[in-house]
Enzyme design. Structure first.
Site, PDB file in Angstrom:
ATOM      1  N   ASP A 192       0.839  -1.200   0.000  1.00  0.00           N
ATOM      2  CA  ASP A 192       0.000   0.000   0.000  1.00  0.00           C
ATOM      3  C   ASP A 192       0.871   1.245   0.000  1.00  0.00           C
ATOM      4  O   ASP A 192       1.968   1.252   0.570  1.00  0.00           O
ATOM      5  CB  ASP A 192      -0.927   0.014   1.215  1.00  0.00           C
ATOM      6  CG  ASP A 192      -2.154   0.886   1.001  1.00  0.00           C
ATOM      7  OD1 ASP A 192      -3.229   0.335   0.664  1.00  0.00           O
ATOM      8  OD2 ASP A 192      -2.039   2.115   1.156  1.00  0.00           O
ATOM      9  N   ASP A 221       4.155   1.911  -3.978  1.00  0.00           N
ATOM     10  CA  ASP A 221       3.580   2.940  -4.844  1.00  0.00           C
ATOM     11  C   ASP A 221       3.506   2.339  -6.239  1.00  0.00           C
ATOM     12  O   ASP A 221       4.529   2.179  -6.916  1.00  0.00           O
ATOM     13  CB  ASP A 221       4.468   4.182  -4.841  1.00  0.00           C
ATOM     14  CG  ASP A 221       3.944   5.294  -5.745  1.00  0.00           C
ATOM     15  OD1 ASP A 221       2.903   5.084  -6.410  1.00  0.00           O
ATOM     16  OD2 ASP A 221       4.572   6.363  -5.793  1.00  0.00           O
ATOM     17  N   VAL A 222       2.300   1.986  -6.670  1.00  0.00           N
ATOM     18  CA  VAL A 222       2.164   1.298  -7.963  1.00  0.00           C
ATOM     19  C   VAL A 222       2.482   2.202  -9.143  1.00  0.00           C
ATOM     20  O   VAL A 222       2.601   1.716 -10.278  1.00  0.00           O
ATOM     21  CB  VAL A 222       0.747   0.687  -8.134  1.00  0.00           C
ATOM     22  CG1 VAL A 222       0.456  -0.330  -7.055  1.00  0.00           C
ATOM     23  CG2 VAL A 222      -0.322   1.770  -8.193  1.00  0.00           C
ATOM     24  N   TYR A 266     -12.019   7.761 -15.000  1.00  0.00           N
ATOM     25  CA  TYR A 266     -11.998   6.469 -14.309  1.00  0.00           C
ATOM     26  C   TYR A 266     -12.425   5.365 -15.271  1.00  0.00           C
ATOM     27  O   TYR A 266     -11.786   4.307 -15.357  1.00  0.00           O
ATOM     28  CB  TYR A 266     -12.938   6.531 -13.109  1.00  0.00           C
ATOM     29  CG  TYR A 266     -13.013   5.253 -12.300  1.00  0.00           C
ATOM     30  CD1 TYR A 266     -12.000   4.919 -11.418  1.00  0.00           C
ATOM     31  CD2 TYR A 266     -14.109   4.393 -12.419  1.00  0.00           C
ATOM     32  CE1 TYR A 266     -12.067   3.741 -10.669  1.00  0.00           C
ATOM     33  CE2 TYR A 266     -14.184   3.227 -11.683  1.00  0.00           C
ATOM     34  CZ  TYR A 266     -13.159   2.904 -10.802  1.00  0.00           C
ATOM     35  OH  TYR A 266     -13.239   1.741 -10.065  1.00  0.00           O
ATOM     36  N   LYS A 319     -10.329   2.069 -16.661  1.00  0.00           N
ATOM     37  CA  LYS A 319     -10.801   0.688 -16.499  1.00  0.00           C
ATOM     38  C   LYS A 319     -11.058   0.014 -17.850  1.00  0.00           C
ATOM     39  O   LYS A 319     -10.851  -1.190 -17.988  1.00  0.00           O
ATOM     40  CB  LYS A 319     -12.065   0.674 -15.634  1.00  0.00           C
ATOM     41  CG  LYS A 319     -11.823   1.161 -14.197  1.00  0.00           C
ATOM     42  CD  LYS A 319     -10.778   0.317 -13.478  1.00  0.00           C
ATOM     43  CE  LYS A 319     -10.615   0.745 -12.021  1.00  0.00           C
ATOM     44  NZ  LYS A 319      -9.652  -0.114 -11.291  1.00  0.00           N
ATOM     45  N   THR A 331     -16.918   1.251  -0.333  1.00  0.00           N
ATOM     46  CA  THR A 331     -15.568   1.583   0.110  1.00  0.00           C
ATOM     47  C   THR A 331     -15.400   3.093   0.060  1.00  0.00           C
ATOM     48  O   THR A 331     -16.252   3.808  -0.466  1.00  0.00           O
ATOM     49  CB  THR A 331     -14.504   0.941  -0.799  1.00  0.00           C
ATOM     50  OG1 THR A 331     -14.638   1.488  -2.119  1.00  0.00           O
ATOM     51  CG2 THR A 331     -14.650  -0.584  -0.855  1.00  0.00           C
TER      52      THR A 331
END
Length: 276
Positions: free
Chosen positions: A40, A63-64, A155, A159, A190
Protein backbone atom coordinates in the site's frame (compact mmCIF):
# COMPACT_ATOMS: atom_id res chain seq x y z
CA UNK A 1 -20.89 -27.28 -3.41
CA UNK A 2 -18.54 -24.32 -3.83
CA UNK A 3 -14.93 -25.26 -4.54
CA UNK A 4 -12.39 -23.92 -2.05
CA UNK A 5 -8.86 -23.72 -3.45
CA UNK A 6 -5.93 -25.15 -1.53
CA UNK A 7 -4.09 -22.05 -0.41
CA UNK A 8 -1.83 -23.41 2.32
CA UNK A 9 1.63 -21.98 1.73
CA UNK A 10 0.63 -20.07 -1.41
CA UNK A 11 2.25 -16.64 -1.63
CA UNK A 12 -0.22 -13.88 -2.51
CA UNK A 13 0.59 -10.22 -3.17
CA UNK A 14 -2.32 -7.76 -2.83
CA UNK A 15 -1.82 -4.17 -3.97
CA UNK A 16 -3.81 -1.39 -2.32
CA UNK A 17 -4.42 -3.87 0.48
CA UNK A 18 -4.55 -1.72 3.60
CA UNK A 19 -8.28 -1.00 3.37
CA UNK A 20 -11.51 -1.97 1.64
CA UNK A 21 -11.48 -4.71 -0.98
CA UNK A 22 -7.75 -5.32 -0.66
CA UNK A 23 -7.82 -5.76 3.09
CA UNK A 24 -10.85 -8.08 2.98
CA UNK A 25 -9.22 -10.14 0.24
CA UNK A 26 -6.03 -10.39 2.29
CA UNK A 27 -8.01 -11.41 5.37
CA UNK A 28 -9.94 -14.13 3.56
CA UNK A 29 -6.95 -15.66 1.78
CA UNK A 30 -4.79 -15.56 4.90
CA UNK A 31 -7.55 -17.28 6.87
CA UNK A 32 -7.31 -20.16 4.39
CA UNK A 33 -3.58 -20.57 4.87
CA UNK A 34 -2.09 -18.29 2.24
CA UNK A 35 0.91 -16.08 2.98
CA UNK A 36 -0.35 -12.63 2.07
CA UNK A 37 1.73 -9.53 1.45
CA UNK A 38 -0.26 -6.31 1.65
CA UNK A 39 1.26 -3.55 -0.44
CA UNK A 40 0.00 0.00 0.00
CA UNK A 41 1.06 3.58 -0.65
CA UNK A 42 0.37 4.12 3.07
CA UNK A 43 2.99 1.73 4.35
CA UNK A 44 2.09 2.24 7.99
CA UNK A 45 -1.56 1.37 7.24
CA UNK A 46 -0.34 -1.76 5.44
CA UNK A 47 1.74 -2.81 8.45
CA UNK A 48 -1.12 -2.03 10.81
CA UNK A 49 -3.48 -4.19 8.75
CA UNK A 50 -0.89 -6.98 8.76
CA UNK A 51 -0.74 -6.85 12.56
CA UNK A 52 -4.51 -6.87 12.90
CA UNK A 53 -5.24 -9.74 10.52
CA UNK A 54 -4.80 -13.35 11.54
CA UNK A 55 -2.41 -15.66 9.73
CA UNK A 56 0.77 -14.99 7.81
CA UNK A 57 0.36 -11.38 6.68
CA UNK A 58 3.10 -8.90 5.78
CA UNK A 59 2.70 -5.16 5.27
CA UNK A 60 4.96 -3.45 2.73
CA UNK A 61 5.26 0.06 1.27
CA UNK A 62 4.13 0.14 -2.36
CA UNK A 63 3.58 2.94 -4.84
CA UNK A 64 2.16 1.30 -7.96
CA UNK A 65 3.00 4.42 -10.00
CA UNK A 66 6.70 3.61 -9.56
CA UNK A 67 8.28 0.63 -11.31
CA UNK A 68 11.12 0.69 -8.77
CA UNK A 69 8.69 0.63 -5.85
CA UNK A 70 6.67 -2.20 -7.38
CA UNK A 71 9.83 -4.23 -8.07
CA UNK A 72 11.05 -3.62 -4.51
CA UNK A 73 7.68 -4.76 -3.15
CA UNK A 74 7.77 -8.03 -5.08
CA UNK A 75 11.42 -8.54 -4.09
CA UNK A 76 10.53 -8.03 -0.41
CA UNK A 77 7.75 -10.61 -0.68
CA UNK A 78 10.05 -13.11 -2.36
CA UNK A 79 12.78 -12.54 0.23
CA UNK A 80 10.26 -13.22 3.01
CA UNK A 81 8.31 -16.17 1.58
CA UNK A 82 9.51 -17.07 -1.91
CA UNK A 83 8.04 -16.55 -5.36
CA UNK A 84 4.63 -14.92 -5.72
CA UNK A 85 1.99 -17.45 -6.76
CA UNK A 86 -0.93 -15.01 -7.04
CA UNK A 87 -0.82 -11.27 -7.70
CA UNK A 88 -4.02 -9.36 -6.95
CA UNK A 89 -3.86 -5.95 -8.66
CA UNK A 90 -6.31 -4.02 -6.52
CA UNK A 91 -4.93 -0.49 -6.06
CA UNK A 92 -7.19 2.17 -7.54
CA UNK A 93 -8.38 5.78 -7.23
CA UNK A 94 -11.39 7.62 -8.62
CA UNK A 95 -12.42 11.23 -9.20
CA UNK A 96 -16.11 11.99 -9.72
CA UNK A 97 -17.70 14.98 -11.43
CA UNK A 98 -18.32 16.57 -14.84
CA UNK A 99 -15.57 15.73 -17.35
CA UNK A 100 -14.82 19.39 -18.04
CA UNK A 101 -14.41 20.19 -14.34
CA UNK A 102 -11.87 17.46 -13.71
CA UNK A 103 -8.37 18.75 -12.92
CA UNK A 104 -5.65 17.34 -15.16
CA UNK A 105 -3.91 16.05 -12.05
CA UNK A 106 -6.94 13.90 -11.24
CA UNK A 107 -7.06 12.32 -14.71
CA UNK A 108 -3.31 11.73 -14.69
CA UNK A 109 -3.43 10.14 -11.24
CA UNK A 110 -6.23 7.74 -12.22
CA UNK A 111 -4.39 6.62 -15.34
CA UNK A 112 -1.13 6.28 -13.41
CA UNK A 113 -2.64 4.15 -10.63
CA UNK A 114 -5.54 2.31 -12.26
CA UNK A 115 -4.02 1.54 -15.65
CA UNK A 116 -0.25 1.93 -15.50
CA UNK A 117 -0.18 0.38 -12.01
CA UNK A 118 -1.81 -2.77 -13.39
CA UNK A 119 0.52 -2.80 -16.38
CA UNK A 120 3.57 -2.55 -14.11
CA UNK A 121 2.35 -5.39 -11.94
CA UNK A 122 1.74 -7.64 -14.93
CA UNK A 123 5.09 -6.81 -16.54
CA UNK A 124 6.98 -7.47 -13.32
CA UNK A 125 5.14 -10.60 -12.16
CA UNK A 126 4.17 -12.49 -15.32
CA UNK A 127 7.63 -13.27 -16.76
CA UNK A 128 8.74 -14.93 -13.51
CA UNK A 129 5.50 -16.91 -13.39
CA UNK A 130 5.98 -18.07 -16.97
CA UNK A 131 9.56 -19.13 -16.25
CA UNK A 132 8.44 -20.97 -13.12
CA UNK A 133 5.55 -22.68 -14.91
CA UNK A 134 2.69 -21.43 -12.72
CA UNK A 135 0.98 -18.30 -11.49
CA UNK A 136 -2.26 -16.33 -11.50
CA UNK A 137 -2.71 -12.58 -11.97
CA UNK A 138 -6.09 -11.28 -10.81
CA UNK A 139 -6.98 -7.64 -11.42
CA UNK A 140 -9.83 -5.86 -9.67
CA UNK A 141 -11.19 -3.57 -12.37
CA UNK A 142 -14.77 -2.24 -12.43
CA UNK A 143 -18.11 -2.52 -14.16
CA UNK A 144 -16.93 0.75 -15.72
CA UNK A 145 -14.69 -1.46 -17.89
CA UNK A 146 -17.78 -2.48 -19.89
CA UNK A 147 -20.36 0.20 -19.03
CA UNK A 148 -20.59 3.94 -19.61
CA UNK A 149 -20.77 5.93 -16.37
CA UNK A 150 -21.31 9.70 -16.68
CA UNK A 151 -19.32 11.57 -14.06
CA UNK A 152 -16.52 8.98 -14.11
CA UNK A 153 -15.08 9.64 -17.56
CA UNK A 154 -11.39 9.30 -16.76
CA UNK A 155 -12.00 6.47 -14.31
CA UNK A 156 -13.98 4.64 -17.01
CA UNK A 157 -11.17 5.28 -19.51
CA UNK A 158 -8.64 3.76 -17.11
CA UNK A 159 -10.80 0.69 -16.50
CA UNK A 160 -11.61 0.22 -20.20
CA UNK A 161 -7.86 0.38 -20.71
CA UNK A 162 -7.25 -2.29 -18.08
CA UNK A 163 -9.66 -4.69 -19.77
CA UNK A 164 -8.17 -4.05 -23.21
CA UNK A 165 -4.62 -4.48 -21.91
CA UNK A 166 -5.42 -7.75 -20.15
CA UNK A 167 -7.19 -9.13 -23.22
CA UNK A 168 -4.03 -8.60 -25.22
CA UNK A 169 -1.72 -9.98 -22.52
CA UNK A 170 -3.93 -13.03 -22.05
CA UNK A 171 -3.65 -13.81 -25.75
CA UNK A 172 0.14 -13.50 -25.56
CA UNK A 173 0.19 -15.87 -22.57
CA UNK A 174 -2.36 -18.35 -23.92
CA UNK A 175 0.25 -21.10 -24.43
CA UNK A 176 1.75 -20.55 -20.98
CA UNK A 177 0.47 -21.96 -17.67
CA UNK A 178 -0.13 -18.46 -16.26
CA UNK A 179 -3.75 -17.53 -15.61
CA UNK A 180 -5.04 -13.98 -16.14
CA UNK A 181 -8.36 -12.83 -14.67
CA UNK A 182 -10.19 -9.52 -14.38
CA UNK A 183 -12.97 -8.98 -11.83
CA UNK A 184 -15.43 -6.19 -12.65
CA UNK A 185 -17.77 -5.28 -9.79
CA UNK A 186 -20.55 -2.73 -9.64
CA UNK A 187 -20.34 -0.09 -6.88
CA UNK A 188 -18.66 -1.36 -3.72
CA UNK A 189 -19.08 0.14 -0.25
CA UNK A 190 -15.57 1.58 0.11
CA UNK A 191 -13.98 5.01 0.50
CA UNK A 192 -13.33 5.10 -3.25
CA UNK A 193 -17.08 5.00 -3.95
CA UNK A 194 -18.15 7.36 -1.17
CA UNK A 195 -21.16 9.44 -2.17
CA UNK A 196 -21.75 7.73 -5.52
CA UNK A 197 -25.01 6.24 -6.79
CA UNK A 198 -25.40 2.54 -7.47
CA UNK A 199 -27.96 2.59 -10.30
CA UNK A 200 -30.05 -0.56 -10.66
CA UNK A 201 -27.48 -2.81 -8.97
CA UNK A 202 -27.32 -3.24 -5.20
CA UNK A 203 -24.42 -1.81 -3.23
CA UNK A 204 -21.76 -4.50 -2.90
CA UNK A 205 -19.53 -5.15 0.11
CA UNK A 206 -15.75 -5.76 0.04
CA UNK A 207 -16.46 -9.32 1.18
CA UNK A 208 -18.41 -9.91 -2.07
CA UNK A 209 -15.31 -9.10 -4.09
CA UNK A 210 -13.02 -11.12 -1.83
CA UNK A 211 -15.28 -14.13 -2.33
CA UNK A 212 -15.14 -13.57 -6.09
CA UNK A 213 -11.33 -13.57 -5.90
CA UNK A 214 -11.48 -16.87 -4.02
CA UNK A 215 -13.84 -18.39 -6.59
CA UNK A 216 -11.61 -17.18 -9.40
CA UNK A 217 -8.56 -18.81 -7.82
CA UNK A 218 -10.51 -22.05 -7.42
CA UNK A 219 -11.89 -21.98 -10.96
CA UNK A 220 -9.98 -19.50 -13.13
CA UNK A 221 -12.00 -17.44 -15.58
CA UNK A 222 -10.87 -14.42 -17.54
CA UNK A 223 -13.83 -12.06 -17.17
CA UNK A 224 -15.83 -12.04 -13.94
CA UNK A 225 -18.62 -9.52 -13.38
CA UNK A 226 -20.38 -8.87 -10.08
CA UNK A 227 -23.34 -9.26 -10.14
CA UNK A 228 -22.83 -12.18 -12.49
CA UNK A 229 -25.65 -11.15 -14.82
CA UNK A 230 -23.90 -7.90 -15.70
CA UNK A 231 -21.54 -9.36 -18.30
CA UNK A 232 -24.18 -11.24 -20.31
CA UNK A 233 -26.59 -8.29 -20.01
CA UNK A 234 -23.99 -5.86 -21.34
CA UNK A 235 -23.29 -8.13 -24.30
CA UNK A 236 -27.00 -8.44 -25.02
CA UNK A 237 -27.60 -4.71 -24.80
CA UNK A 238 -24.72 -4.01 -27.17
CA UNK A 239 -26.47 -5.76 -30.07
CA UNK A 240 -29.56 -3.56 -29.75
CA UNK A 241 -30.15 -0.44 -31.86
CA UNK A 242 -28.40 2.59 -30.37
CA UNK A 243 -31.51 4.49 -29.17
CA UNK A 244 -32.81 1.45 -27.30
CA UNK A 245 -29.34 0.59 -26.00
CA UNK A 246 -28.81 4.08 -24.64
CA UNK A 247 -32.27 4.16 -23.03
CA UNK A 248 -31.60 0.90 -21.17
CA UNK A 249 -28.14 2.03 -20.10
CA UNK A 250 -29.50 5.30 -18.72
CA UNK A 251 -32.03 3.29 -16.74
CA UNK A 252 -29.50 0.85 -15.29
CA UNK A 253 -26.30 2.89 -14.89
CA UNK A 254 -26.07 5.81 -12.44
CA UNK A 255 -25.31 9.30 -13.74
CA UNK A 256 -22.77 10.44 -11.17
CA UNK A 257 -22.88 14.02 -12.43
CA UNK A 258 -26.41 14.38 -11.12
CA UNK A 259 -26.50 11.65 -8.43
CA UNK A 260 -23.15 11.76 -6.64
CA UNK A 261 -22.82 13.62 -3.36
CA UNK A 262 -19.54 15.45 -3.98
CA UNK A 263 -19.38 16.74 -0.41
CA UNK A 264 -19.25 13.14 0.78
CA UNK A 265 -16.22 12.62 -1.46
CA UNK A 266 -14.15 15.61 -0.36
CA UNK A 267 -12.14 13.80 2.32
CA UNK A 268 -11.36 10.84 0.07
CA UNK A 269 -10.36 12.89 -2.96
CA UNK A 270 -8.26 15.32 -0.93
CA UNK A 271 -5.94 12.40 -0.07
CA UNK A 272 -4.88 12.23 -3.70
CA UNK A 273 -5.06 15.91 -4.58
CA UNK A 274 -7.92 15.18 -6.92
CA UNK A 275 -10.51 17.74 -5.82
CA UNK A 276 -9.84 21.30 -6.93
Amino acid sequence: MKATPRLEGKVVAVTGGANGIGRETARLLASLGAKVAIGDRDGEAARRAARELEGAVLGVDLDVTSAASFAAYLAAVEAEWGAVDILVNNAGVMWVGPFDAEPDAAAERQLAVNLMGVMRGVKLAAPAMVARGSGHIITIASASSILTTPGEASYSASKHGVLGYLKAVREELRLSPVQVSVIMPAVVDTELAAGTGTGAAKLLQPSDIAQAVLRTIAKPRFEVTIPGYMGPLARLINVLPRPLREFIMRTLVPNQVSQADLRAREVYEAQFGTRS
